[in-house]
Design an enzyme around this catalytic site. Structure first.
Site, PDB file in Angstrom:
ATOM      1  N   SER A 269      51.772  34.237  35.017  1.00  0.00           N
ATOM      2  CA  SER A 269      51.181  33.689  33.802  1.00  0.00           C
ATOM      3  C   SER A 269      50.139  34.612  33.180  1.00  0.00           C
ATOM      4  O   SER A 269      50.027  34.689  31.950  1.00  0.00           O
ATOM      5  CB  SER A 269      50.577  32.312  34.083  1.00  0.00           C
ATOM      6  OG  SER A 269      49.693  32.358  35.183  1.00  0.00           O
TER       7      SER A 269
ATOM      8  N   HIS B 162      44.515  34.115  32.936  1.00  0.00           N
ATOM      9  CA  HIS B 162      45.103  33.895  31.609  1.00  0.00           C
ATOM     10  C   HIS B 162      44.273  34.577  30.526  1.00  0.00           C
ATOM     11  O   HIS B 162      44.811  35.284  29.663  1.00  0.00           O
ATOM     12  CB  HIS B 162      45.192  32.394  31.311  1.00  0.00           C
ATOM     13  CG  HIS B 162      46.124  31.669  32.220  1.00  0.00           C
ATOM     14  ND1 HIS B 162      46.260  30.300  32.205  1.00  0.00           N
ATOM     15  CD2 HIS B 162      46.971  32.109  33.183  1.00  0.00           C
ATOM     16  CE1 HIS B 162      47.153  29.927  33.104  1.00  0.00           C
ATOM     17  NE2 HIS B 162      47.591  31.018  33.716  1.00  0.00           N
TER      18      HIS B 162
END
Length: 289
Positions: free
Chosen positions: A208, A265
């Protein structure tokens, strides 16, 4: 592909109709503002054709009644054809799948410990982490990037794999396999270290952070040097940014999605925006030469 300035017009001139005509004909182009003028850039090979087209239809073709050939709609290539042109993307996904099988999607700690950012050993109900400096001194430099291959559950792997396939293919098609691998490793390094810096010794993994890097890269690159390969649907961009904000708010963890690597992220998105800025500026300058 060398681009040339085919038109230089005052800012007061409305080019929107002509630009729409170029879009309908799928003609590569870019409009910039320089020294109080708007400049239309097109590939050198078709510059004379575009100049002639403007002389005939300066206001474009709002009614779409002109007898101008429109580029045919290309049929979307099949999966095998996409795979043939996305070898690096497929390679990263294959590695993630293999690691998922070997680590039993995070259940096999003894195998997983060789790929985590920090080495560890389990003593009873506790996990003891080895300092990063000790692992690096032992030559285990792969730990800086390999956490991207670790996934915790089939849904985690499936969602990350789907988005890497979607975003990775775009970069590979425009910038090549080597650049995609390089960006993937860079985004993994930055996002992993950001997560370690903010959360301390913990177990984390997944693509991610890399995905947000790819997203930021495509997003900023496209703003500076538009190209169909990097044209993301607005809904996709908004959805991923909203998801990032929801994760940062803690709401996602509260409803049962587990701990979210928020620092990874954000770190991935920031470094991706930075590489997109550098790449977009470089490509824009190259087209202007």
């Amino acid at each position: 592909m060398t681009a040339v300035a085919v038109l230089r017009l005052p800012l007061a001139v409305d080019l929107s109709g002509f630009v729409k005509l170029l879009q309908r004909m799928q003609v590569p182009h870019r409009v910039s503002e320089e020294a109080g003028e708007q400049v239309l850039w097109v590939p050198a090979s078709i510059s004379e054709d575009v100049r002639s087209l403007y002389e005939r239809f300066p206001a474009g073709d709002p009614d779409q009644q002109l007898d101008i050939p429109v580029a045919p709609t290309l049929q979307r290539p099949g999966f095998v054809e996409q795979l043939r042109h996305s070898k690096a993307t497929a390679f990263v996904l294959l590695l993630s799948l293999i690691v998922g099988v070997v680590t039993l999607l995070g259940e096999n700690l003894e195998t997983m410990r060789w790929l985590t950012f920090l080495d560890f050993r389990v003593v009873g109900e506790y996990i003891h982490f080895t300092p990063l400096a000790d692992s690096l001194a032992a030559g285990q430099w792969w730990r800086l990037v390999t956490p991207m291959l670790i996934h915790f559950g089939i849904l985690h792997l499936a969602m990350n794999g789907m988005w890497y396939w979607e975003l990775g293919r775009r970069i590979e098609s425009r910038q090549g396999s080597i650049n995609l691998i390089g960006l993937t490793l860079l985004f993994s390094l930055v996002s992993n270290y950001a997560q370690f810096f903010f959360s301390g010794p913990t177990l984390f993994g997944g693509l991610s952070g890399v995905l947000y890097g790819l997203l930021g890269h495509c997003w900023i690159f496209q703003l500076l040097s538009p190209n169909p390969a990097y044209r993301l649907p607005r809904g996709v961009l908004v959805m991923m940014l909203v998801w990032l904000l929801l994760c940062l708010s803690g709401l996602v963890s509260m409803i049962g999605f587990g701990e979210i690597a928020n620092a990874a992220h954000v770190g991935g998105l920031l470094i991706g925006c930075f590489t997109g800025l550098l790449g977009g500026l470089y490509n824009r300058r190259k087209l202007a030469v």
